[in-house]
Scaffold this motif. Structure first.
Motif, PDB file in Angstrom:
ATOM      1  N   SER A 275      23.156  36.027 -64.485  1.00  0.00           N
ATOM      2  CA  SER A 275      24.231  35.924 -65.748  1.00  0.00           C
ATOM      3  C   SER A 275      23.242  36.291 -66.956  1.00  0.00           C
ATOM      4  O   SER A 275      23.790  36.899 -67.969  1.00  0.00           O
ATOM      5  CB  SER A 275      24.965  34.209 -65.939  1.00  0.00           C
ATOM      6  OG  SER A 275      25.635  34.366 -64.727  1.00  0.00           O
ATOM      7  N   PHE A 276      22.179  35.764 -67.189  1.00  0.00           N
ATOM      8  CA  PHE A 276      21.286  35.980 -68.326  1.00  0.00           C
ATOM      9  C   PHE A 276      20.893  37.420 -68.469  1.00  0.00           C
ATOM     10  O   PHE A 276      20.983  37.849 -69.562  1.00  0.00           O
ATOM     11  CB  PHE A 276      19.900  35.078 -68.343  1.00  0.00           C
ATOM     12  CG  PHE A 276      19.090  35.501 -69.282  1.00  0.00           C
ATOM     13  CD1 PHE A 276      19.021  34.918 -70.373  1.00  0.00           C
ATOM     14  CD2 PHE A 276      18.118  36.461 -68.905  1.00  0.00           C
ATOM     15  CE1 PHE A 276      18.129  35.034 -71.606  1.00  0.00           C
ATOM     16  CE2 PHE A 276      16.906  36.593 -69.827  1.00  0.00           C
ATOM     17  CZ  PHE A 276      16.951  36.276 -71.275  1.00  0.00           C
ATOM     18  N   ILE A 290      32.863  34.776 -61.615  1.00  0.00           N
ATOM     19  CA  ILE A 290      31.822  33.846 -61.863  1.00  0.00           C
ATOM     20  C   ILE A 290      30.592  33.768 -62.792  1.00  0.00           C
ATOM     21  O   ILE A 290      30.503  32.976 -63.507  1.00  0.00           O
ATOM     22  CB  ILE A 290      31.513  33.227 -60.332  1.00  0.00           C
ATOM     23  CG1 ILE A 290      32.619  32.717 -59.630  1.00  0.00           C
ATOM     24  CG2 ILE A 290      30.482  32.082 -60.324  1.00  0.00           C
ATOM     25  CD1 ILE A 290      32.413  32.955 -58.020  1.00  0.00           C
ATOM     26  N   LEU A 291      30.057  35.262 -62.712  1.00  0.00           N
ATOM     27  CA  LEU A 291      28.835  35.136 -63.437  1.00  0.00           C
ATOM     28  C   LEU A 291      29.103  35.473 -64.849  1.00  0.00           C
ATOM     29  O   LEU A 291      28.359  34.889 -65.816  1.00  0.00           O
ATOM     30  CB  LEU A 291      28.198  36.458 -62.905  1.00  0.00           C
ATOM     31  CG  LEU A 291      27.478  36.404 -61.748  1.00  0.00           C
ATOM     32  CD1 LEU A 291      27.044  37.577 -61.158  1.00  0.00           C
ATOM     33  CD2 LEU A 291      26.346  35.507 -61.835  1.00  0.00           C
ATOM     34  N   LYS A 292      30.206  36.089 -65.238  1.00  0.00           N
ATOM     35  CA  LYS A 292      30.691  36.424 -66.776  1.00  0.00           C
ATOM     36  C   LYS A 292      31.097  35.010 -67.323  1.00  0.00           C
ATOM     37  O   LYS A 292      30.661  34.896 -68.388  1.00  0.00           O
ATOM     38  CB  LYS A 292      31.570  37.337 -66.564  1.00  0.00           C
ATOM     39  CG  LYS A 292      31.522  38.981 -66.414  1.00  0.00           C
ATOM     40  CD  LYS A 292      32.382  39.729 -66.356  1.00  0.00           C
ATOM     41  CE  LYS A 292      31.839  41.113 -65.956  1.00  0.00           C
ATOM     42  NZ  LYS A 292      33.068  41.972 -65.920  1.00  0.00           N
ATOM     43  N   LYS A 293      31.648  34.278 -66.525  1.00  0.00           N
ATOM     44  CA  LYS A 293      32.248  33.036 -66.877  1.00  0.00           C
ATOM     45  C   LYS A 293      30.947  31.966 -67.304  1.00  0.00           C
ATOM     46  O   LYS A 293      30.813  31.458 -68.290  1.00  0.00           O
ATOM     47  CB  LYS A 293      33.057  32.173 -65.772  1.00  0.00           C
ATOM     48  CG  LYS A 293      33.602  30.684 -66.332  1.00  0.00           C
ATOM     49  CD  LYS A 293      34.437  30.157 -65.242  1.00  0.00           C
ATOM     50  CE  LYS A 293      35.180  28.814 -65.678  1.00  0.00           C
ATOM     51  NZ  LYS A 293      34.031  27.717 -65.983  1.00  0.00           N
ATOM     52  N   TYR A 294      29.863  31.959 -66.295  1.00  0.00           N
ATOM     53  CA  TYR A 294      28.611  31.250 -66.537  1.00  0.00           C
ATOM     54  C   TYR A 294      27.980  31.690 -67.797  1.00  0.00           C
ATOM     55  O   TYR A 294      27.417  31.064 -68.700  1.00  0.00           O
ATOM     56  CB  TYR A 294      27.958  31.372 -65.348  1.00  0.00           C
ATOM     57  CG  TYR A 294      26.717  30.592 -65.658  1.00  0.00           C
ATOM     58  CD1 TYR A 294      26.601  29.191 -65.015  1.00  0.00           C
ATOM     59  CD2 TYR A 294      25.419  30.992 -66.111  1.00  0.00           C
ATOM     60  CE1 TYR A 294      25.330  28.278 -65.130  1.00  0.00           C
ATOM     61  CE2 TYR A 294      24.136  30.057 -66.095  1.00  0.00           C
ATOM     62  CZ  TYR A 294      24.329  28.853 -65.733  1.00  0.00           C
ATOM     63  OH  TYR A 294      23.083  28.014 -65.633  1.00  0.00           O
ATOM     64  N   ALA A 300      24.129  33.675 -75.535  1.00  0.00           N
ATOM     65  CA  ALA A 300      25.027  34.171 -76.761  1.00  0.00           C
ATOM     66  C   ALA A 300      25.753  35.313 -76.355  1.00  0.00           C
ATOM     67  O   ALA A 300      25.333  36.000 -75.420  1.00  0.00           O
ATOM     68  CB  ALA A 300      23.804  34.430 -77.673  1.00  0.00           C
ATOM     69  N   GLU A 301      26.839  35.527 -76.857  1.00  0.00           N
ATOM     70  CA  GLU A 301      27.545  36.914 -76.690  1.00  0.00           C
ATOM     71  C   GLU A 301      26.889  37.946 -77.091  1.00  0.00           C
ATOM     72  O   GLU A 301      26.237  38.318 -78.146  1.00  0.00           O
ATOM     73  CB  GLU A 301      28.953  36.799 -77.389  1.00  0.00           C
ATOM     74  CG  GLU A 301      29.801  37.719 -77.174  1.00  0.00           C
ATOM     75  CD  GLU A 301      31.295  37.987 -77.501  1.00  0.00           C
ATOM     76  OE1 GLU A 301      32.081  38.631 -77.676  1.00  0.00           O
ATOM     77  OE2 GLU A 301      31.660  36.676 -78.207  1.00  0.00           O
TER      78      GLU A 301
END
Length: 507
Positions: A275-276, A290-294, A300-301
């Motif tokens: 995710s990072f 799931i990854l994008k939600k995490y 930070a966006e």
């Protein structure tokens, strides 16, 4: 028409004749020069091309796997973190007490502990045993006393700082009361002068300060070798895990080594790191969700384009890519591998190709016969065991050593423990090789991988260059040479070195 004086005409004719001869000589010279260029240039080009061509194909393209099982060449350097200049013990009178809360996982906390000791030394403060955050990810409240040998920690650092387990009560006007520590939030990577001004002023005013959070709150690069050596004394000598953790780790290592050499791999292919990194495209739509939600909840966006991230080596290696690197380097399916990893995102689908190449895979749960880790595989105890097994393995391979505190600390500890071999994939260099393979261009793949890997450092001494962390590479501050030309690099007296080396947790 001009008339000449007697003899003048003859002189003019001679001068004109000489000029004509000079022009002829110059013309002949230019012709010869041009001819020489046409004759010599091809020869020079041939020599240059032959040399270049030869250097390409004469450069080593094979990895000596057997050599990798041994420690890297030390170049005459050995670990030494004892003081090399005047380093008086802490004064009997201090400026107050220092409390810190070390947040993050095991290795982020470990770094914070080193910084806390140094901060206490800088401020002439009494350090209260550092508090370890009951991490929301680990769900573990073992604390300092549950992980580390407290008595050893205090005794090892007695000539550097005074350490107490808690702030003592004081008596004032016949009453007993506790000193209330003033809470401060240090700036990230705070310089030394923040501690000698802002923090010290509050300490003198209140008698104690409480620094929280305390992750990366003291600058790493400090132009004082003795301060850096103090960090090494904390990290590699004072911070020793509790005896039962050491014993459990050694039992696992002995079982793995009973059948020969073994390699440890920190397989960083977990939800938080993926995710990072923003590397989503290889996953299913549901997994991407799931990854994008995490990522949205924890980072930070930022607009991240997978193809761009991949091309510059910002994506963690997949398990299959790790296997392909090892196979290209010459490791075969008889290689025993210990995996230090959390829960791999995507599960068996991503592990299957790696397992098919290297079936002899173990982790602390499969090797531990005591069942002590059965209910604590994701906790700090499990992470401590992984740390020790990776430290003692013959080869260590981090697959994503950028922002990984686990990998960075281990690389530094293995360097300090005798330049133990590390395989550090150059993700940026390997990216185009893997991208070509995915597009079907597989010819020369393994040789291309080897060429990239042969340019990397396999654990020997090397200059620290930003963004490499001091905790990843403490050379040369925490190393010395017995016959150094530079007096600053010369090893101090042997009895001091042996005094500290006897305290190493893996000796």
């Amino acid at each position: 028409m001009r008339s000449y004086r007697s003899g003048e005409g003859t002189t003019f004719k001679k001068l004109h004749h000489n000029r004509q001869q000079l022009k002829q000589v110059k013309g002949l010279y230019y012709k010869l020069a041009i001819a020489a260029v046409f004759l010599i240039a091809p020869a020079l080009y041939f020599v240059y091309f032959a040399t270049s061509y030869s250097s390409i194909f004469d450069s080593p393209t094979e990895v000596d796997v057997q050599k990798l099982w041994d420690a890297a060449d030390s170049g005459g350097w050995r670990p030494s973190s004892v003081p090399r200049s005047d380093w008086p013990p802490p004064p009997s009178e201090s400026n107050g007490y220092l409390r810190v809360r070390c947040n993050g996982g095991l290795n982020q906390q470990r770094t914070a502990i080193c910084n806390a000791v140094l901060a206490a030394r800088i401020m002439n403060a009494i350090l209260v045993l550092p508090e370890l955050d009951a991490n929301s990810y680990w769900h573990d409240d073992s604390g300092f006393q549950g992980l580390y040998d407290v008595d050893h920690f205090i005794k090892t650092l007695q000539n550097d700082v005074r350490i107490v387990e808690s702030i003592p009560e004081i008596k004032k006007n016949g009453k007993t009361k506790k000193i209330k520590a003033f809470q401060l939030r240090p700036p990230r990577d705070a310089p030394i002068n923040w501690y000698t001004t802002t923090a010290l002023e509050k300490m003198k005013e209140h008698g104690a300060i409480y620094l929280t959070p305390f992750s990366h709150r003291l600058a790493e690069e400090i132009d004082n070798p003795e301060y850096q050596r103090l960090r090494c004394r904390v990290n590699y000598h004072a911070l020793v895990f509790k005896p039962h953790i050491i014993e459990l780790s050694h039992n696992i290592v002995n079982k793995l080594r009973s059948q020969g050499h073994f390699m440890s791999i920190h397989l960083r292919f977990e939800m938080d790191m993926l995710s990072f990194a923003g590397c989503f495209d290889i996953f299913s739509p549901e997994e991407q969700k799931i990854l994008k939600k995490y990522r949205k909840e924890n980072f930070a966006e930022k607009k991240l384009i997978y193809s761009e991230r991949r091309a510059i080596g910002k994506c963690p290696l997949t398990p299959e890519e790790v296997g392909l690197i090892l196979r290209a380097m010459g490791f075969d399916n008889s290689t025993r591998i210990y995996l230090a990893a959390g829960e791999l995102f995507g599960g068996e689908r991503f592990m299957k190709p790696f397992r098919s190449m290297f079936p002899l895979l173990e982790n602390h749960s499969t090797v531990d016969s005591s069942n002590e880790l059965k209910d604590n595989t994701q906790g700090l105890i499990g992470s401590a065991v992984d740390y020790m097994v990776c430290l003692l393995s013959d080869i260590f391979m981090p697959t994503y050593d950028g922002p990984s505190n686990f990998a960075n600390n281990l690389l530094g500890h293995r360097l300090y423990s005798g330049f133990r071999t590390a395989i550090r994939p150059d993700r940026k260099g390997l990216a185009p090789v893997f991208i070509d393979r995915e597009k079907g261009r597989t010819a020369g793949f393994e040789e291309a991988v080897r060429r990239v890997m042969l340019k990397t450092n396999f654990g020997g001494p090397h200059k620290r260059v930003s963004p490499e962390s001091f905790y990843t590479n403490s050379w040369s501050e925490c190393f010395c040479q017995t016959s150094a030309s530079n007096p600053a690099d010369r090893c101090p007296t042997d009895h001091l070195i042996s005094n500290l080396n006897s305290k190493e947790q893996d000796s």
